[in-house]
Motif scaffolding. Structure first.
Motif, PDB file in Angstrom:
ATOM      1  N   ARG A  56      -0.980  72.391  55.835  1.00  0.00           N
ATOM      2  CA  ARG A  56      -2.200  72.934  54.943  1.00  0.00           C
ATOM      3  C   ARG A  56      -2.540  71.747  53.749  1.00  0.00           C
ATOM      4  N   ALA A  57      -1.580  71.431  53.167  1.00  0.00           N
ATOM      5  CA  ALA A  57      -1.910  71.074  52.145  1.00  0.00           C
ATOM      6  C   ALA A  57      -2.477  69.564  52.876  1.00  0.00           C
ATOM      7  N   VAL A  58      -2.472  68.836  53.603  1.00  0.00           N
ATOM      8  CA  VAL A  58      -3.670  67.872  54.189  1.00  0.00           C
ATOM      9  C   VAL A  58      -4.895  68.337  54.371  1.00  0.00           C
ATOM     10  N   ASP A  59      -4.490  69.630  55.183  1.00  0.00           N
ATOM     11  CA  ASP A  59      -6.510  70.643  55.310  1.00  0.00           C
ATOM     12  C   ASP A  59      -6.906  70.336  54.235  1.00  0.00           C
ATOM     13  N   VAL A 209      -8.145  69.190  45.266  1.00  0.00           N
ATOM     14  CA  VAL A 209      -7.908  67.537  44.700  1.00  0.00           C
ATOM     15  C   VAL A 209      -6.821  67.613  44.587  1.00  0.00           C
ATOM     16  N   VAL A 210      -6.043  67.369  43.843  1.00  0.00           N
ATOM     17  CA  VAL A 210      -5.469  67.880  43.908  1.00  0.00           C
ATOM     18  C   VAL A 210      -4.142  68.963  44.445  1.00  0.00           C
ATOM     19  N   ASN A 211      -3.096  68.601  44.806  1.00  0.00           N
ATOM     20  CA  ASN A 211      -2.101  69.683  45.760  1.00  0.00           C
ATOM     21  C   ASN A 211      -0.753  68.952  45.418  1.00  0.00           C
ATOM     22  N   VAL A 212       0.441  70.266  45.500  1.00  0.00           N
ATOM     23  CA  VAL A 212       1.848  69.544  44.884  1.00  0.00           C
ATOM     24  C   VAL A 212       2.634  70.859  45.693  1.00  0.00           C
ATOM     25  N   LEU A 213       3.737  69.427  46.522  1.00  0.00           N
ATOM     26  CA  LEU A 213       5.021  70.420  47.486  1.00  0.00           C
ATOM     27  C   LEU A 213       5.951  69.898  46.750  1.00  0.00           C
ATOM     28  N   THR A 214       7.160  71.134  46.683  1.00  0.00           N
ATOM     29  CA  THR A 214       8.238  70.698  46.348  1.00  0.00           C
ATOM     30  C   THR A 214       8.930  71.254  47.847  1.00  0.00           C
ATOM     31  N   THR A 215       9.795  70.174  48.221  1.00  0.00           N
ATOM     32  CA  THR A 215      10.320  70.078  49.387  1.00  0.00           C
ATOM     33  C   THR A 215      12.013  69.287  50.095  1.00  0.00           C
ATOM     34  N   SER A 216      12.773  70.539  50.930  1.00  0.00           N
ATOM     35  CA  SER A 216      14.457  69.576  50.910  1.00  0.00           C
ATOM     36  C   SER A 216      14.430  69.010  51.945  1.00  0.00           C
ATOM     37  N   ASN A 217      12.612  68.729  52.407  1.00  0.00           N
ATOM     38  CA  ASN A 217      12.693  68.356  53.847  1.00  0.00           C
ATOM     39  C   ASN A 217      11.959  67.043  54.150  1.00  0.00           C
ATOM     40  N   PRO A 218      12.063  66.340  52.428  1.00  0.00           N
ATOM     41  CA  PRO A 218      10.872  65.269  52.415  1.00  0.00           C
ATOM     42  C   PRO A 218      10.858  64.167  53.792  1.00  0.00           C
ATOM     43  N   GLY A 219      11.785  63.980  54.311  1.00  0.00           N
ATOM     44  CA  GLY A 219      11.648  63.050  55.746  1.00  0.00           C
ATOM     45  C   GLY A 219      10.292  63.528  56.356  1.00  0.00           C
ATOM     46  N   GLY A 220      11.269  65.011  56.488  1.00  0.00           N
ATOM     47  CA  GLY A 220      10.187  65.438  57.769  1.00  0.00           C
ATOM     48  C   GLY A 220       8.885  65.697  57.695  1.00  0.00           C
ATOM     49  N   ILE A 221       8.581  66.169  56.419  1.00  0.00           N
ATOM     50  CA  ILE A 221       7.445  66.122  55.647  1.00  0.00           C
ATOM     51  C   ILE A 221       6.535  65.363  55.317  1.00  0.00           C
ATOM     52  N   THR A 222       6.640  64.493  54.948  1.00  0.00           N
ATOM     53  CA  THR A 222       6.226  62.679  55.075  1.00  0.00           C
ATOM     54  C   THR A 222       6.040  62.495  56.540  1.00  0.00           C
ATOM     55  N   ASN A 223       6.681  62.469  57.287  1.00  0.00           N
ATOM     56  CA  ASN A 223       6.308  61.481  58.511  1.00  0.00           C
ATOM     57  C   ASN A 223       5.046  62.439  59.028  1.00  0.00           C
ATOM     58  N   ALA A 224       5.105  64.222  58.987  1.00  0.00           N
ATOM     59  CA  ALA A 224       3.863  64.999  59.478  1.00  0.00           C
ATOM     60  C   ALA A 224       2.595  64.098  58.907  1.00  0.00           C
ATOM     61  N   MET A 225       2.467  64.605  57.585  1.00  0.00           N
ATOM     62  CA  MET A 225       1.372  64.096  56.453  1.00  0.00           C
ATOM     63  C   MET A 225       0.636  62.805  57.255  1.00  0.00           C
ATOM     64  N   LEU A 226       2.476  61.206  57.084  1.00  0.00           N
ATOM     65  CA  LEU A 226       1.318  60.265  57.810  1.00  0.00           C
ATOM     66  C   LEU A 226       1.300  60.382  59.545  1.00  0.00           C
ATOM     67  N   ALA A 227       1.617  61.201  59.495  1.00  0.00           N
ATOM     68  CA  ALA A 227       1.379  60.920  61.620  1.00  0.00           C
ATOM     69  C   ALA A 227      -0.440  61.672  61.791  1.00  0.00           C
ATOM     70  N   ASP A 228      -0.787  62.448  60.294  1.00  0.00           N
ATOM     71  CA  ASP A 228      -1.977  62.808  60.531  1.00  0.00           C
ATOM     72  C   ASP A 228      -3.374  62.017  59.900  1.00  0.00           C
ATOM     73  N   SER A 253       1.361  54.747  61.921  1.00  0.00           N
ATOM     74  CA  SER A 253      -0.501  54.718  61.850  1.00  0.00           C
ATOM     75  C   SER A 253      -1.223  53.689  61.344  1.00  0.00           C
ATOM     76  N   VAL A 254      -0.494  52.796  60.911  1.00  0.00           N
ATOM     77  CA  VAL A 254      -1.160  51.906  60.217  1.00  0.00           C
ATOM     78  C   VAL A 254      -1.328  52.061  58.734  1.00  0.00           C
ATOM     79  N   VAL A 255      -0.680  52.978  58.596  1.00  0.00           N
ATOM     80  CA  VAL A 255      -1.159  53.893  56.530  1.00  0.00           C
ATOM     81  C   VAL A 255      -0.685  53.214  55.605  1.00  0.00           C
TER      82      VAL A 255
END
Ligand code: NAD
Length: 487
Positions: A56-59, A209-228, A253-255
């Motif tokens: 949702r943050a990427v959206d 324009v600025v979204n902020v997320l805290t998470t206990s699953n940084p790897g899972g969330i970051t991987n999902a965002m990088l795959a978008d 995904s060559v980010v």
């Protein structure tokens, strides 16, 4: 987000945020506990974002992207300038929040807020000076036009040691460049990030324009965002180990990646240095944030002729520091961030002592409540000890004796890191000659503090890729576009 008594008592309620900040809306939640490192007591609880929240943050960042990109640079600049002013107005509350959740002494926290706010002022100015190029082709038959465009949605990941400055050092240039962002602050220190998002709202940053997320699953969330495929940038500040993992993930995904990673700074003192100046610099380079800084002096190489006087002077200064909670105004050295951090420092010091080092002050963790390690000076440390290879990230100064300039250079470069280095000498020609041979992104000559929003911050070797701050920092969030025009 829930607030516990200690926190509510210290922080300005106006800065209390309520949870995830996505698309300009606050979404309350719980699941991540924030501890006071000076007691280990619960300070607050913040929302724990799921992978769906990240999507949702990427959206939201995507929905805001076209509008923000099309917003005139002058207007983007004025929003950043207002954000700078609001941070300055709320400096004392922000500093208290940092001192509470991170543990650093108030004086350091105040310094951080001023430094952090300055990135917004600097990039408010840079937003209106985005460079382009116009050249002649070598053949003389055409022209080359180069524009710079915002790179796209940027994911920003920050560490706990500078909860305000590491965020503004990324948000400032990203917004100035015309990018929308998703900030994931460290779970140990989320309150500062949320408070700053609150001020950003007030400054007029449009929703998404600025979204902020805290998470206990940084790897899972970051991987999902990088795959978008809409995410085009990853700007990470943290350890080299996590940086390597993220570079591999971004490769899929060559980010584009900017990486501000770990350090192992040498602090070289030559015989001809001004002893008092070198000691003042050593205290700043070692003890800012109680040693929890990527630029912290990690290895003190001191020439034989000045060695004993330097160790005596450093020991006296380190011994005199007052330990306590960061938010106590008397405190000069706060707690470490976690019990694990104390354990790591204890392991490095114990291994050095077992290998023949001697502690002239400190040398063992304190047994009181909270995560304290006392200011420590070690002499006679073997040059190949683990403490010379790993980041200490604490108030420990290992001192090594050297004889010649070549030996100092060889020892300084004997590391996979290359972020910061320090040289003390009255002979500027010598310092410059040695400095040219040190493998580092930043070099302090007779200065113990080098961070400046107007200067390029970053490292060589495994300390990182790219630079933050300065005139080039904005280009990390832009892509050059070449127009080959026949007219
Ligand atoms: P860390 O690498 O453990 O964590 C940094 C951030 O990455 C945190 O937000 C964390 O939640 C997140 N993270 C952890 N695992 C992740 C994963 N798999 N995917 C995505 N995100 C992940 O570092 P830290 O302990 O928070 O910070 C200390 C380190 O940061 C030190 O090595 C220090 O030198 C470095 N640092 C570097 C700079 C610089 O500018 N070069 C500045 C400050 C700190």
């Amino acid at each position: 987000m829930t607030f516990h008594a200690k926190f509510s008592g210290y922080a300005d309620p106006a800065l209390h945020a309520v949870g995830l900040y996505i698309g300009g809306k606050w979404q309350s939640g719980s699941g991540i506990t924030v501890l006071d490192p000076s007691t280990g007591n619960l300070l607050a609880e913040v929302a724990d974002a799921s992978i769906e929240d990240a999507q949702r943050a990427v959206d939201a960042a995507d929905a805001a992207a076209a509008g923000w990109r099309a917003t005139p640079a002058r207007q983007r600049s004025e929003i950043l300038r207002r954000w700078y002013q609001l941070m300055t107005q709320h400096a004392e509350e922000l500093a208290t929040l940092i001192a509470l959740e991170n543990g650093k002494a108030l004086a350091d926290a105040r310094g951080e807020v001023a430094y952090a706010a300055e990135f917004f002022r600097w990039y408010a100015e840079e937003a209106t000076r985005i460079p382009g190029e116009f050249r002649h082709t070598p053949s003389g038959s055409h022209n080359i036009l180069v524009d710079h465009e915002p790179i796209g949605i940027a994911v920003l990941i920050t560490p706990w040691n500078f909860p305000a400055a590491m965020a503004t050092r990324k948000i400032g240039p990203a917004l100035a460049a015309g990018c929308t962002v998703i900030l994931k602050p460290a779970s140990e220190t989320p309150l500062t990030a949320y408070a700053m998002a609150r001020l950003g709202e007030e400054a007029g940053v449009p929703p998404g324009v600025v979204n902020v997320l805290t998470t206990s699953n940084p790897g899972g969330i970051t991987n999902a965002m990088l795959a978008d495929p809409r995410v085009r940038k990853l700007s990470f500040t943290g350890s080299t180990g996590v940086g390597r993992v993220l570079l591999a993930e971004a490769a899929k995904s060559v980010v584009s990646c900017s990486m501000e990673l770990g350090g192992n700074a040498p602090f070289i003192v030559f015989d001809d240095a001004d002893l008092e100046v070198a000691l003042d610099g050593a205290m700043i380079a070692k003890m800012r944030n109680a040693g929890e800084a990527c630029t912290a002096a990690n290895r003190f190489y001191v020439q034989a002729g000045i060695h004993d006087a330097f160790v005596a002077g450093l020991t006296a200064r380190m011994k005199s520091l007052k330990l306590g909670p960061g938010y106590d105004p008397e405190t000069q050295c706060g707690p470490m961030i976690t019990q694990n951090a104390v354990r790591k420092i204890d392991r490095l010091v114990s291994e050095a002592l077992a290998a023949g080092a001697r502690a002239t002050t400190g040398g063992k963790p304190l047994t009181e409540n909270g995560y304290f390690y006392p200011p420590t000076v070690l002499e006679n440390v073997p040059v190949n000890a683990s403490i010379a290879r790993e980041e200490i990230f604490g108030p420990v100064a290992p001192v090594y004796k050297f004889e010649s300039d070549d030996e100092a250079i060889r020892l300084a470069n004997n590391t996979e890191y290359g972020l910061a280095a320090y040289i003390y000498s009255r002979d500027l020609k010598r310092a410059m000659k040695v400095g040219k041979r040190i493998e580092t992104g930043m070099l302090g000559i007779n200065r113990g503090l080098m961070s400046d929003p107007a200067a390029p911050f970053g490292g060589v070797k495994q300390s990182g890729l790219g630079r933050e701050g300065g005139v080039t920092g904005i280009l990390e969030f832009m892509e050059p576009k070449y127009f080959a025009v026949d007219y």
